[in-house]
Each structure stands twice: as C-alpha cells, then as structure tokens.
Design a protein around this motif. Sequence first.
Motif, PDB file in Angstrom:
ATOM      1  N   ARG A  53      23.252   1.987 -17.987  1.00  0.00           N
ATOM      2  CA  ARG A  53      23.978   1.676 -16.762  1.00  0.00           C
ATOM      3  C   ARG A  53      25.465   1.882 -17.000  1.00  0.00           C
ATOM      4  O   ARG A  53      25.886   2.099 -18.140  1.00  0.00           O
ATOM      5  N   GLN A 109      26.254  -8.549 -16.437  1.00  0.00           N
ATOM      6  CA  GLN A 109      26.845  -7.521 -17.312  1.00  0.00           C
ATOM      7  C   GLN A 109      28.019  -8.086 -18.101  1.00  0.00           C
ATOM      8  O   GLN A 109      28.249  -7.707 -19.254  1.00  0.00           O
ATOM      9  N   ALA A 116      28.806   3.801 -14.700  1.00  0.00           N
ATOM     10  CA  ALA A 116      28.910   5.094 -14.021  1.00  0.00           C
ATOM     11  C   ALA A 116      28.916   6.294 -14.980  1.00  0.00           C
ATOM     12  O   ALA A 116      28.101   7.207 -14.840  1.00  0.00           O
ATOM     13  N   ASN A 131      33.162  -0.578  -6.862  1.00  0.00           N
ATOM     14  CA  ASN A 131      32.864  -1.085  -8.211  1.00  0.00           C
ATOM     15  C   ASN A 131      31.905  -2.263  -8.074  1.00  0.00           C
ATOM     16  O   ASN A 131      31.504  -2.645  -6.964  1.00  0.00           O
ATOM     17  N   LYS A 132      31.550  -2.842  -9.185  1.00  0.00           N
ATOM     18  CA  LYS A 132      30.569  -3.930  -9.228  1.00  0.00           C
ATOM     19  C   LYS A 132      30.873  -5.023  -8.202  1.00  0.00           C
ATOM     20  O   LYS A 132      32.035  -5.382  -8.004  1.00  0.00           O
ATOM     21  N   ASP A 148      32.988   2.929  -9.789  1.00  0.00           N
ATOM     22  CA  ASP A 148      31.795   3.771  -9.641  1.00  0.00           C
ATOM     23  C   ASP A 148      32.064   4.967  -8.740  1.00  0.00           C
ATOM     24  O   ASP A 148      31.374   5.981  -8.826  1.00  0.00           O
ATOM     25  N   ARG A 158      20.168   6.428  -8.653  1.00  0.00           N
ATOM     26  CA  ARG A 158      21.084   5.388  -8.146  1.00  0.00           C
ATOM     27  C   ARG A 158      22.108   6.070  -7.232  1.00  0.00           C
ATOM     28  O   ARG A 158      22.573   7.172  -7.553  1.00  0.00           O
TER      29      ARG A 158
HETATM   30  O1  MRU Z   1      25.261  -1.738 -11.947  1.00  0.00           O
HETATM   31  P1  MRU Z   1      26.061  -1.254 -13.117  1.00  0.00           P
HETATM   32  O2  MRU Z   1      25.982  -2.162 -14.295  1.00  0.00           O
HETATM   33  O3  MRU Z   1      25.749   0.182 -13.447  1.00  0.00           O
HETATM   34  O4  MRU Z   1      27.559  -1.298 -12.598  1.00  0.00           O
HETATM   35  C1  MRU Z   1      28.584  -0.891 -13.459  1.00  0.00           C
HETATM   36  C2  MRU Z   1      29.930  -1.045 -12.884  1.00  0.00           C
HETATM   37  O5  MRU Z   1      30.114  -1.428 -11.755  1.00  0.00           O
HETATM   38  C3  MRU Z   1      31.076  -0.625 -13.742  1.00  0.00           C
HETATM   39  O6  MRU Z   1      32.214  -1.402 -13.480  1.00  0.00           O
HETATM   40  C4  MRU Z   1      31.413   0.846 -13.433  1.00  0.00           C
HETATM   41  O7  MRU Z   1      30.247   1.633 -13.479  1.00  0.00           O
HETATM   42  C5  MRU Z   1      32.394   1.397 -14.380  1.00  0.00           C
HETATM   43  S1  MRU Z   1      31.699   1.571 -15.995  1.00  0.00           S
HETATM   44  C6  MRU Z   1      32.821   2.368 -16.970  1.00  0.00           C
END
Ligand code: MRU
Length: 360
Positions: A58, A209, A60, A260-261, A250, A101
């Motif tokens: 997981r 995470q 991006a 983003n998350k 993302d 995704r």
């Molecule tokens: O659902 P995830 O764990 O894939 O989400 C990840 C994020 O939102 C990160 O902040 C983003 O991908 C940047 S990772 C360098």
Amino acid sequence: MPDIAAASLDRHDTIRAVNYVEGGLRLLDQRELPFVEKTLECRTAQEVAQAIKDLVVRGAPAIGIAAAWGVVLQARTLAAAARKVDLATLLPTFDVLNAARPTAVNLAWALARMRAALAQAEKAGAASDPLAALTAEAHAIQIEDLAANRTMGKIGAAFFGDDIGVLTHCNTGSLATAGFGTALGVIRAGFAAGKIAQVYAGETRPWLQGARLTMWELVRDGIPAKLIADSAAAHLMKTGAVQWVVVGADRIAANGDTANKIGTFQLAIGAKHHGVKFMVVAPWSTVDLATRCGEDIEIELRDPAELLSMSGKRTVVDGADAWNPVFDVTPEELIDVIVTERGAIERPFAAGLARLAARG
Ligand code: MRU
C-alpha cells in the motif's frame, strides 16, 4: 537545501517492502506488521492486483511499483508459453491492475509508463525484446522513486527551523514507496539534519497505518516519536508542540488540491486555525495535471467491516453499519508548500505545478 551527508540518509534507509526476484514479487505483508515480518510472494499479475486490493502492499508509489512488476510477471508467463508479448495480449492485465485501487494516480501512471515502454519495443520490431523492455522499465520506476524520495527529503527539510515538532499522518515511509519515503523521508532528512526534536504520528484509523507502520519505521530509526489518537491532533497543535504537519499524497490535482489518507483534511483545517505550517510531499508521479481539481478525484470507499472491528475483533454492536471513505481531499488554500523531486512550490499552486511540469 541543507547539506545532509548521504551516509546519514543511508542510516535511515534500511527497509525494502517491494522486491522483485526472477519470476516473483516479494511483498513485505503490511497486514501483519509490526509484530510479524512476513513476505508474501506473488507469481502472477492477478495475485499482485489482489495484494494491492488487500493492502498487502500500500502507499501510492509502492502500488505503482508493484503494478509495474505485475505486468512483468504476466509478460514472462506469455513468453514462457511462446505467446506474443504485446499490447493486445497484455491489455487485460493492464485493466486488472489498474482497477485494483482508484485514488492513487501512481498506479495508472506506472501502468502508462509500462504501456509506453511496450509500444516503443513494438515499434522497434523484430530486433526488440518486449519482456526485457518491460523489465527494464519496472526497474527504472522503482529506482527513480527511491532517488526522488532522497531528493525530496533534502528539499523539504530545508523549510524547517531548529528544534521543531512535526505531526504526520498515515504511513509515507519506506513501506509506502521504493524506500526512504515521501513525508517520512522529509522527516528522516530533517532529523538527520538535527532540526527535528519530536515527531508525532496519528494512529490513522481504521487501518492504523500510523500506529502499526509509521511507528515501526520511526522506532527502528531511533527517531523520537509519539503516537497520538487521531482525535488528539487539534489539541496537540493548540499546545504549540508542532510547527509543521507533513503528509504524503495519493493524487495532486492541477490546482494543488490534494487527496490523501482520510483525516488529512481535518489536520489541514486544524493547522490553519493554529498557525501551524502544512507541507505535502509527493513524487511527480503523484501529480495529475489531467485532473482539474479535487472534486474530480475518485475517493475509494472500503469495506465497512474495517471500521466495525479492530485486529479482527468486532468493536461495534451487531447490526450496526459504517461509512468508510479511506481518502479525503485537502483544498489547496490550506496547504503551505508542496514538495516534489522537481522542486518545492508555494501558492498559487496551479502556476507552480505548470512550472515544474515544464522541467520534466
Ligand atoms: O490506503 P493507503 O495506506 O494506501 O494510503 C496511503 C496514503 O494515504 C499515503 O499517505 C499516500 O499514499 C502517500 S505514501 C508515500
């Protein structure tokens, strides 16, 4: 840019979550961390797509890299069966991987690069080796991501004053990338430069995470870090303990709006309210100039079951439902700086991103 010695960055660059070996993609299974360090090996593109969906891999950049290797695995299968390796035979594979995704544009970006490499090999005709071209491209995507992260680390750290506190969200470290990390890379570089005194990581409910992955990376690195409940962020800012919020992305739209998350948006609102600076760190592969603004970004909705239980144990009464969007969009006006490997930009972001695009 601060002159941070490569050796001190190396000390903070020890984890590789995505490893290709002849015929297999070995993924450090992020569902199991921090207590079990187990590798899951994918031998087909279908298995890679499933691993992306299930969050074995997981973040991006990491899902883009994994998808690129998924294409290589399918190309090897075709070649082994003496079938043609071309756009027609690989099209279903591109589609399956791309659908894994929806929000992180790095996935589509990496697959577009793989398609372009394939198209170029096809154009070269009989003399070309499409499998070799695809393998080389997947390698390049992975190596370039690592280099971008090290560069962004130095660019981002240059914004920090001395002895600061930083709050981060989700996991943006080695686990989410080819290595070193984006936002966590800037934090690593800032710590290596002696500027960061304390890091705070939000738990990042529901998948944790921050608690499970970011804290694992920070503790391994010996960086002073405290976990906070996501709901403690505004109070933390009010105490004056953090001067910067540093997050990954993302997808960054052409106007600077950033997906983003889930929970990032409320951190940006809190930061603006308290005069805390807000930095987004992402490689150019996360910038999507074809998406006009955040409104046009698809937000992934995941299984409500992720919210209704913790560590496999149900925490909510039977019969209850939940809504589980796993990303949100931070409007560009709440962001102070966007750091990419091409440089850092401040508002207005539309012009800054166009300027950086021209550097490509
Ligand atoms: O659902 P995830 O764990 O894939 O989400 C990840 C994020 O939102 C990160 O902040 C983003 O991908 C940047 S990772 C360098």
